[in-house]
Design an enzyme around this catalytic site. Structure first.
Site, PDB file in Angstrom:
ATOM      1  N   LYS A  43       0.832  -1.224   0.000  1.00 44.43           N
ATOM      2  CA  LYS A  43       0.000   0.000   0.000  1.00 44.43           C
ATOM      3  C   LYS A  43       0.862   1.269   0.000  1.00 44.43           C
ATOM      4  O   LYS A  43       0.595   2.206  -0.747  1.00 44.43           O
ATOM      5  CB  LYS A  43      -0.931  -0.019   1.221  1.00 44.43           C
ATOM      6  CG  LYS A  43      -1.843   1.199   1.307  1.00 44.43           C
ATOM      7  CD  LYS A  43      -3.159   0.884   1.974  1.00 44.43           C
ATOM      8  CE  LYS A  43      -3.035   0.687   3.469  1.00 44.43           C
ATOM      9  NZ  LYS A  43      -3.270   1.927   4.223  1.00 44.43           N
ATOM     10  N   ASP A 341       2.408  -0.996  11.935  1.00 45.37           N
ATOM     11  CA  ASP A 341       1.074  -1.410  11.477  1.00 45.37           C
ATOM     12  C   ASP A 341       0.725  -2.843  11.874  1.00 45.37           C
ATOM     13  O   ASP A 341      -0.368  -3.315  11.590  1.00 45.37           O
ATOM     14  CB  ASP A 341       0.981  -1.267   9.952  1.00 45.37           C
ATOM     15  CG  ASP A 341       0.915   0.192   9.531  1.00 45.37           C
ATOM     16  OD1 ASP A 341       0.539   1.045  10.367  1.00 45.37           O
ATOM     17  OD2 ASP A 341       1.253   0.495   8.371  1.00 45.37           O
ATOM     18  N   LYS A 368      -3.943   5.845  14.901  1.00 48.36           N
ATOM     19  CA  LYS A 368      -4.167   5.199  13.596  1.00 48.36           C
ATOM     20  C   LYS A 368      -5.650   5.243  13.201  1.00 48.36           C
ATOM     21  O   LYS A 368      -6.405   6.009  13.780  1.00 48.36           O
ATOM     22  CB  LYS A 368      -3.647   3.757  13.652  1.00 48.36           C
ATOM     23  CG  LYS A 368      -2.145   3.668  13.914  1.00 48.36           C
ATOM     24  CD  LYS A 368      -1.363   4.239  12.761  1.00 48.36           C
ATOM     25  CE  LYS A 368       0.114   4.325  13.071  1.00 48.36           C
ATOM     26  NZ  LYS A 368       0.862   5.100  12.101  1.00 48.36           N
ATOM     27  N   ARG A 372      -6.043   2.037  18.139  1.00 44.67           N
ATOM     28  CA  ARG A 372      -5.713   0.610  18.011  1.00 44.67           C
ATOM     29  C   ARG A 372      -5.135  -0.039  19.254  1.00 44.67           C
ATOM     30  O   ARG A 372      -5.340  -1.225  19.480  1.00 44.67           O
ATOM     31  CB  ARG A 372      -4.678   0.449  16.899  1.00 44.67           C
ATOM     32  CG  ARG A 372      -5.261  -0.133  15.679  1.00 44.67           C
ATOM     33  CD  ARG A 372      -4.201  -0.343  14.625  1.00 44.67           C
ATOM     34  NE  ARG A 372      -4.825  -0.103  13.336  1.00 44.67           N
ATOM     35  CZ  ARG A 372      -4.176   0.206  12.245  1.00 44.67           C
ATOM     36  NH1 ARG A 372      -2.857   0.315  12.273  1.00 44.67           N
ATOM     37  NH2 ARG A 372      -4.814   0.377  11.115  1.00 44.67           N
ATOM     38  N   ARG A 418      -7.558  -3.300   9.966  1.00 45.38           N
ATOM     39  CA  ARG A 418      -6.659  -4.232  10.667  1.00 45.38           C
ATOM     40  C   ARG A 418      -7.353  -4.865  11.877  1.00 45.38           C
ATOM     41  O   ARG A 418      -6.983  -5.952  12.302  1.00 45.38           O
ATOM     42  CB  ARG A 418      -5.355  -3.535  11.045  1.00 45.38           C
ATOM     43  CG  ARG A 418      -4.614  -3.085   9.802  1.00 45.38           C
ATOM     44  CD  ARG A 418      -3.137  -2.902   9.926  1.00 45.38           C
ATOM     45  NE  ARG A 418      -2.557  -2.877   8.598  1.00 45.38           N
ATOM     46  CZ  ARG A 418      -2.164  -1.790   7.945  1.00 45.38           C
ATOM     47  NH1 ARG A 418      -2.248  -0.607   8.510  1.00 45.38           N
ATOM     48  NH2 ARG A 418      -1.671  -1.883   6.719  1.00 45.38           N
TER      49      ARG A 418
END
Ligand code: S3P
Length: 461
Positions: A43, A341, A368, A372, A418
């Site tokens: 990405k 990530d 994020k 998260r 995610r």
């Protein structure tokens, strides 16, 4: 209410049932498997290619460009700025007009949708825009901080107008004659660093950046494109000097597979029984593979084969085997940026490891697509795992023999892709019944995630 249950084609023996639209229901664990897969294009590289090709002169082509919502938003953005883009079956073509060759009408609004990378990097390219341009994003992006890029970009001479303090929507009015700046990037954010690097393309004098280590794709692309860049590296910081290039030549690029997407399959295989997986052609740039270092330290069986260099990026095949003896980690903070990530999926492995794992200095995780760090802890708690959470750290009390017996519902998580993928891997490896809302969240980064799960979930070994 009686719900009509429609079975998904998705590996029916897992009971992945499409009971409600856009919700994934998992009732059984994944069976053992031995498969080879490919994940979609990286990405970060896909978005950077789109933005840099828009600044090159003439036709650039990208193969294996990630066709996810974030990258499509990048394509739509440069199209609105007057750049021609053609999509073919196997490649994408961008016909650039050179540096700052954007052409657009008054009152332009750009939409970065869910993408922090697009929202922050495009502002760097607009440093010289003679007209005010408005930038908007979706609900998740509109709660994220933009002062981290508008602050340094102001130093080039651009003006920013916010409605809500430091949040989208904002408007940018570029500087007439942007001048290079000195910039200290102290968060370890590649988005901030890259935004300033892109602004340097349009600025006279040298831009000097002292940046805490973060992914270095922009630097590698600048080098490949012969943009005058000098880099000195120390343990903690990179010192980058950029001089405005005369032009950028068009360039073709084959985007390698995304390590961040691969990470979900690495953990899936590690936690599944007696399984093996080959993931072909993945980008293993050293500034991105914290996840591999961390998982290996915890006892995961990961090997990297057929390493090669592609335009400065390292690419290889990854082989993963299941592992029974996983152990907790006191995660060295120097690995944080290269695994930024991947922490959610690393937390899941920690939940199944012997001992107490400790991850610290990770407050950035709450900046994020969703908060998260908080969400990771919340999901582990729902699974019956004890955690100790602070604003910048988490301790995870692992249970190697965890067998979930209850129903777990995951919803209202700001559609963070995610979180969806971590929950799916947890459901497939830890048991219980799971109801995971907002299946379409995967479209931002990895639209084929569930299709690949289906491919792996095959009884023939
Ligand atoms: C990215 C940088 C990272 C990462 C994001 C992609 C990039 O963000 O979390 O998914 O492509 O530059 P930060 O730079 O904010 O850490």
């Amino acid at each position: 209410m009686i719900l009509k249950q429609k079975k998904l084609t998705l590996g029916t023996h897992l009971n992945l049932i499409d009971e409600m639209p856009n919700t994934l229901i998992i009732k059984k664990k994944i069976r053992k498997f031995n498969k080879a897969i490919k994940v979609t294009g990286d990405k970060s590289l896909s978005i950077r290619w789109v933005l840099l090709a828009s600044q090159a002169i003439g036709k650039s082509k990208a193969y294996n460009l990630l066709m996810s919502e974030d990258v499509i938003a990048a394509i739509e953005t440069i199209k609105k700025l007057g750049i021609k883009v053609k999509l073919y079956k196997n490649y994408c073509e961008i016909i650039g007009n050179g540096i700052n060759g954007f052409k657009y009408k008054n009152n332009l609004t750009l939409n970065a949708k869910n993408s922090g990378t697009l929202g922050r990097l495009i502002l760097g390219l607009l440093i010289k825009s003679p007209k005010k341009i408005k930038l908007v994003g979706d609900r998740s992006l509109s709660r994220r901080d933009f002062s981290r890029v508008t602050k340094p970009l102001k130093k080039f001479g651009a003006k920013f107008y916010y409605k809500r303090k430091n949040k989208l929507p904002l408007s940018i009015l570029g500087a007439k004659l942007p001048k290079g700046i000195n910039y200290l990037e102290n968060k370890g954010s590649a988005q901030c660093k890259s935004s300033v690097m892109l602004a340097a393309l349009n600025s006279s004098k040298i831009t000097s950046i002292k940046a805490k280590k973060s992914r270095n794709h922009t630097e590698l692309l600048f080098k490949y494109l012969k943009i005058p860049i000098k880099i000195k590296t120390t343990k903690k910081y990179d010192f980058i000097n950029i001089k405005q290039p005369k032009k950028i030549s068009a360039f073709n690029y084959k985007i390698p597979g995304d390590i961040s997407s691969s990470a979900f399959f690495i953990v899936l295989t590690t936690l599944a029984d007696d399984s093996k997986l080959l993931i072909k052609n993945v980008n293993i740039n050293s500034s991105r593979i914290g996840v591999i270092t961390i998982l290996k330290k915890m006892g995961a069986k990961i090997s990297l084969k057929n390493k090669k260099n592609y335009r400065g990026e390292e690419v290889c095949d990854i082989i993963i085997k299941s592992s029974k003896n996983l152990k907790a980690i006191n995660c060295p903070t120097k690995l944080n940026s290269s695994a930024i990530d991947e922490f959610l999926i690393i937390f899941l492995l920690a939940a199944r490891s012997k001992g107490i794992s400790y991850f610290k200095d990770i407050s950035e995780l709450n900046q994020k697509e969703s908060p998260r760090l908080n969400w990771g802890s919340k999901i582990l708690n729902m699974m019956g795992i004890k955690t100790e959470l602070t604003r910048d750290s988490i301790k995870i009390y692992g249970q190697p023999n965890l067998e979930i017996k209850k129903l777990i519902t995951i919803k209202n998580y700001l559609k963070d892709h995610r979180i969806f993928m971590m929950s799916t891997v947890a459901a497939l490896t830890c048991g219980g019944q799971w109801k995971i809302y907002d299946k379409d969240s995967i479209n931002t980064s990895f639209p084929s995630f569930l299709k690949i799960i289906k491919k792996i979930n095959n009884r023939i070994i």
